[in-house]
Design a protein around this motif. Structure first.
Motif, mmCIF file in Angstrom:
data_model
loop_
_atom_site.group_PDB
_atom_site.id
_atom_site.type_symbol
_atom_site.label_atom_id
_atom_site.label_comp_id
_atom_site.label_asym_id
_atom_site.label_seq_id
_atom_site.Cartn_x
_atom_site.Cartn_y
_atom_site.Cartn_z
ATOM 1 N N GLY A 168 117.478 -22.584 -13.163
ATOM 2 C CA GLY A 168 116.107 -22.130 -12.968
ATOM 3 C C GLY A 168 115.484 -21.754 -14.300
ATOM 4 O O GLY A 168 115.959 -20.835 -14.967
ATOM 5 N N CYS A 169 114.440 -22.469 -14.700
ATOM 6 C CA CYS A 169 113.787 -22.249 -15.991
ATOM 7 C C CYS A 169 112.497 -21.449 -15.811
ATOM 8 O O CYS A 169 111.889 -21.444 -14.738
ATOM 9 N N MET A 170 112.048 -20.810 -16.887
ATOM 10 C CA MET A 170 110.907 -19.909 -16.801
ATOM 11 C C MET A 170 109.567 -20.618 -16.672
ATOM 12 O O MET A 170 108.603 -20.042 -16.180
ATOM 13 N N SER A 171 109.476 -21.864 -17.138
ATOM 14 C CA SER A 171 108.198 -22.568 -17.135
ATOM 15 C C SER A 171 108.439 -24.065 -17.186
ATOM 16 O O SER A 171 109.550 -24.517 -17.476
ATOM 17 N N PRO A 172 107.404 -24.870 -16.929
ATOM 18 C CA PRO A 172 107.567 -26.329 -17.023
ATOM 19 C C PRO A 172 108.035 -26.792 -18.399
ATOM 20 O O PRO A 172 108.886 -27.686 -18.502
ATOM 21 N N ALA A 173 107.498 -26.195 -19.473
ATOM 22 C CA ALA A 173 107.921 -26.589 -20.821
ATOM 23 C C ALA A 173 109.386 -26.254 -21.041
ATOM 24 O O ALA A 173 110.122 -27.009 -21.699
ATOM 25 N N ASN A 174 109.822 -25.132 -20.506
ATOM 26 C CA ASN A 174 111.219 -24.710 -20.589
ATOM 27 C C ASN A 174 112.129 -25.736 -19.917
ATOM 28 O O ASN A 174 113.142 -26.153 -20.483
ATOM 29 N N LYS A 308 107.976 -20.185 -35.840
ATOM 30 C CA LYS A 308 109.029 -21.159 -36.150
ATOM 31 C C LYS A 308 109.742 -21.702 -34.914
ATOM 32 O O LYS A 308 110.482 -22.681 -35.008
ATOM 33 N N PHE A 309 109.549 -21.070 -33.776
ATOM 34 C CA PHE A 309 110.309 -21.480 -32.599
ATOM 35 C C PHE A 309 110.033 -22.928 -32.198
ATOM 36 O O PHE A 309 108.884 -23.367 -32.132
ATOM 37 N N THR A 310 111.110 -23.644 -31.929
ATOM 38 C CA THR A 310 110.989 -24.989 -31.358
ATOM 39 C C THR A 310 111.346 -24.966 -29.877
ATOM 40 O O THR A 310 111.231 -25.988 -29.193
ATOM 41 N N ILE A 311 111.817 -23.811 -29.386
ATOM 42 C CA ILE A 311 112.135 -23.666 -27.964
ATOM 43 C C ILE A 311 110.986 -22.942 -27.274
ATOM 44 O O ILE A 311 110.335 -22.068 -27.856
ATOM 45 N N PRO A 312 110.693 -23.285 -26.019
ATOM 46 C CA PRO A 312 109.576 -22.666 -25.295
ATOM 47 C C PRO A 312 109.965 -21.343 -24.629
ATOM 48 O O PRO A 312 110.471 -21.323 -23.515
ATOM 49 N N ASN A 313 109.736 -20.235 -25.325
ATOM 50 C CA ASN A 313 109.966 -18.908 -24.745
ATOM 51 C C ASN A 313 108.840 -18.566 -23.764
ATOM 52 O O ASN A 313 107.748 -19.125 -23.827
ATOM 53 N N TYR A 314 109.123 -17.593 -22.896
ATOM 54 C CA TYR A 314 108.112 -17.167 -21.916
ATOM 55 C C TYR A 314 108.313 -15.676 -21.641
ATOM 56 O O TYR A 314 108.946 -15.282 -20.663
ATOM 57 N N PRO A 315 107.799 -14.801 -22.521
ATOM 58 C CA PRO A 315 108.074 -13.356 -22.440
ATOM 59 C C PRO A 315 107.693 -12.730 -21.099
ATOM 60 O O PRO A 315 106.600 -12.970 -20.579
ATOM 61 N N THR A 332 101.403 -17.630 -30.580
ATOM 62 C CA THR A 332 102.761 -18.137 -30.401
ATOM 63 C C THR A 332 103.016 -19.402 -31.217
ATOM 64 O O THR A 332 102.153 -19.895 -31.936
ATOM 65 N N ASP A 333 104.214 -19.928 -31.048
ATOM 66 C CA ASP A 333 104.574 -21.233 -31.598
ATOM 67 C C ASP A 333 103.898 -22.327 -30.770
ATOM 68 O O ASP A 333 103.242 -22.053 -29.759
ATOM 69 N N ARG A 334 104.107 -23.569 -31.165
ATOM 70 C CA ARG A 334 103.501 -24.697 -30.461
ATOM 71 C C ARG A 334 104.341 -25.190 -29.283
ATOM 72 O O ARG A 334 103.871 -26.042 -28.507
ATOM 73 N N SER A 335 105.542 -24.672 -29.140
ATOM 74 C CA SER A 335 106.446 -25.188 -28.103
ATOM 75 C C SER A 335 106.229 -24.527 -26.746
ATOM 76 O O SER A 335 106.352 -25.188 -25.708
ATOM 77 N N THR A 336 105.935 -23.251 -26.734
ATOM 78 C CA THR A 336 105.783 -22.543 -25.470
ATOM 79 C C THR A 336 104.502 -22.949 -24.752
ATOM 80 O O THR A 336 103.513 -23.334 -25.383
ATOM 81 N N ALA A 344 94.525 -22.482 -18.888
ATOM 82 C CA ALA A 344 94.235 -23.414 -17.804
ATOM 83 C C ALA A 344 93.886 -22.699 -16.502
ATOM 84 O O ALA A 344 93.135 -23.223 -15.674
ATOM 85 N N ASN A 345 94.433 -21.491 -16.336
ATOM 86 C CA ASN A 345 94.188 -20.743 -15.104
ATOM 87 C C ASN A 345 93.223 -19.578 -15.288
ATOM 88 O O ASN A 345 93.070 -18.745 -14.390
ATOM 89 N N GLY A 346 92.584 -19.525 -16.463
ATOM 90 C CA GLY A 346 91.472 -18.612 -16.668
ATOM 91 C C GLY A 346 91.819 -17.167 -16.904
ATOM 92 O O GLY A 346 90.935 -16.303 -16.826
ATOM 93 N N TYR A 347 93.098 -16.853 -17.225
ATOM 94 C CA TYR A 347 93.430 -15.440 -17.415
ATOM 95 C C TYR A 347 93.844 -15.100 -18.845
ATOM 96 O O TYR A 347 94.319 -14.001 -19.110
ATOM 97 N N GLY A 348 93.656 -16.043 -19.782
ATOM 98 C CA GLY A 348 94.054 -15.730 -21.149
ATOM 99 C C GLY A 348 93.456 -16.656 -22.177
ATOM 100 O O GLY A 348 92.848 -17.689 -21.857
ATOM 101 N N LEU A 349 93.616 -16.247 -23.431
ATOM 102 C CA LEU A 349 93.165 -17.022 -24.584
ATOM 103 C C LEU A 349 94.358 -17.194 -25.511
ATOM 104 O O LEU A 349 95.148 -16.264 -25.695
ATOM 105 N N SER A 350 94.508 -18.369 -26.110
ATOM 106 C CA SER A 350 95.694 -18.619 -26.912
ATOM 107 C C SER A 350 95.349 -19.044 -28.328
ATOM 108 O O SER A 350 94.277 -19.591 -28.605
ATOM 109 N N ALA A 351 96.285 -18.773 -29.220
ATOM 110 C CA ALA A 351 96.184 -19.184 -30.623
ATOM 111 C C ALA A 351 97.588 -19.459 -31.127
ATOM 112 O O ALA A 351 98.579 -18.984 -30.551
ATOM 113 N N ILE A 352 97.662 -20.242 -32.180
ATOM 114 C CA ILE A 352 98.949 -20.471 -32.833
ATOM 115 C C ILE A 352 99.211 -19.314 -33.788
ATOM 116 O O ILE A 352 98.319 -18.872 -34.515
#
Length: 402
Positions: A168-174, A308-315, A332-336, A344-352
């Motif tokens: 069971g993974c935390m997210s689709p990217a995971n 630097k992360f290449t793995i998709p974390n999901y805190p 965050t990194d570009r992987s998560t 996409a679901n309207g509850y946040g804003l993201s930046a690298i």
């Protein structure tokens, strides 16, 4: 069914709120008999022993310090953990036949324990993948790609995946990352089983209650409060967090609250002592109940990850923000995919992480638009209800015939 859960999480009370205790109570409430095997790190001075708490059995296993300690003790403790858990299970749980074994990462070194119970009891096994090691250590320059330690732990990682009936993974990217980097895994056994909580359905704070909490911590009543809560370690990209604080020192309608503990806390404390920011507060880790109250008095949640992360974390700190109807800003990194899902679901804003212009634009935008904060917060709460509850996680785990 008899459920066995293996974890290094420090569980003192099964009624405490948390992603693991909430899930175990859900299993209990569905009529299953739950046994938790968890580490009792050296710092707590707790001997190995079995007890029952709120209808859940807990086998505490005395170990070395595994979290928030130096690399040497963590490494040795992680290597010894498998044998300590196995010995305790053989001694205290020899007469219990388990139907399902749940276990979380970190660590990846419990394969022999899982194999033992699986073979002894013909049990099904389910990995709750919360950490992708050793690649995360490579990303943080803690070990070398292809080096002796990396090869050793990579072998351990693959063995854990192999013994797991489901992952069971935390997210689709995971999930996509696990399949792409471990082609030997049957992709049908990899699925999204996200971090989840038991909703309390508590009403929002009144203006008076919110004001009382802000007064307690000497927080401004009119400013937009941005909170970063949780672990303060290298994975969080603390250097960029401090840059954000520095570049917004003169932003009068914003106030930043940093609360938590971890290896980088002394670095943050030193920065606060030197710069004495007027619109920021640093608090060393609060008890869970106090932290939850503080979050309720804030407006926007912050999530930082090392670029630097290449793995998709999901805190998992996302959950407390959404539960309290707060929008999030991620750096965050570009992987998560934590930021892209939020947008996409309207509850946040993201930046690298590292893009000061982008994150400061988001901060200024929310400071100037309280109605946007409220609308995004409601969307986040709705998303939480539909996707990140223990009821949903339980259904995912139990959907296959057991």
């Amino acid at each position: 069914m008899n459920i066995l859960f293996l974890t290094i999480a420090h569980i003192t009370n099964t009624n405490d709120r948390g992603i693991y205790t909430d899930l175990m109570r859900q299993f209990r409430d569905k009529g299953h008999k739950v046994t938790i095997v968890s580490s009792a790190e050296r710092r707590y001075g707790i001997p190995t022993g079995l007890s029952t708490q709120n209808g859940i059995e807990i086998l505490k296993v005395s170990t070395l310090n595994l979290q928030k300690t130096n690399v040497i003790e963590k490494g040795i403790g992680t290597l010894l953990l498998e044998y300590q858990f196995l010995s305790a299970i053989k001694k205290y749980l020899s007469n219990v036949k388990f139907d399902l074994v749940l276990y979380s990462t970190p660590p990846i070194t419990l394969t022999k324990v899982v194999k033992f119970v699986k073979k002894r009891d013909a049990a099904k096994t389910y990995l709750l993948l919360k950490d992708i090691f050793p690649q995360n250590a490579v990303d943080l320059n803690m070990i070398s790609q292809g080096g002796l330690l990396h090869r050793y732990f990579r072998k351990k990682e693959k063995a854990l995946y192999a013994v797991s009936d489901n992952i069971g993974c935390m997210s689709p990217a995971n999930a996509a990352y696990v399949c792409a980097n471990n082609p030997e895994i049957d992709p049908t056994k990899v699925e999204v089983c996200p971090n989840s909580i038991a909703l309390t359905h508590e009403p929002a704070l009144t203006a008076t209650e919110k004001s009382t909490i802000r007064e307690k911590y000497k927080l401004p009543s009119a400013a937009t409060l941005f909170i970063y809560g949780g672990n303060l370690g290298k994975p969080q990209g603390i250097g960029f967090l401090l840059q954000v604080l520095r570049t917004n020192e003169n932003l009068k309608n914003a106030f930043f609250v940093i609360v938590g503990s971890g290896t980088e806390f002394p670095l943050i404390q030193k920065w606060f002592d030197s710069n004495k920011p007027k619109n920021a507060l640093l608090l060393k880790g609060l008890p869970k109940e106090e932290y939850d109250k503080l979050v309720k008095a804030c407006d926007v949640g912050l999530i930082f990850l090392e670029r630097k992360f290449t793995i998709p974390n999901y805190p998992s700190r996302l959950l407390s923000y959404l539960e309290n109807r707060m929008p999030i800003i991620t750096a965050t990194d570009r992987s998560t995919d934590i930021g892209s899902i939020a947008e996409a679901n309207g509850y946040g804003l993201s930046a690298i992480s590292g893009d000061l212009e982008a994150i400061n634009k988001h901060i200024h935008h929310l400071c100037e638009n309280p109605d946007v904060i409220k609308a995004m917060g409601e969307k986040g709460y709705d998303y939480l209800k539909n996707n990140y509850t223990v009821e949903r996680c339980y259904e995912i785990i139990m959907k296959e015939p057991r």
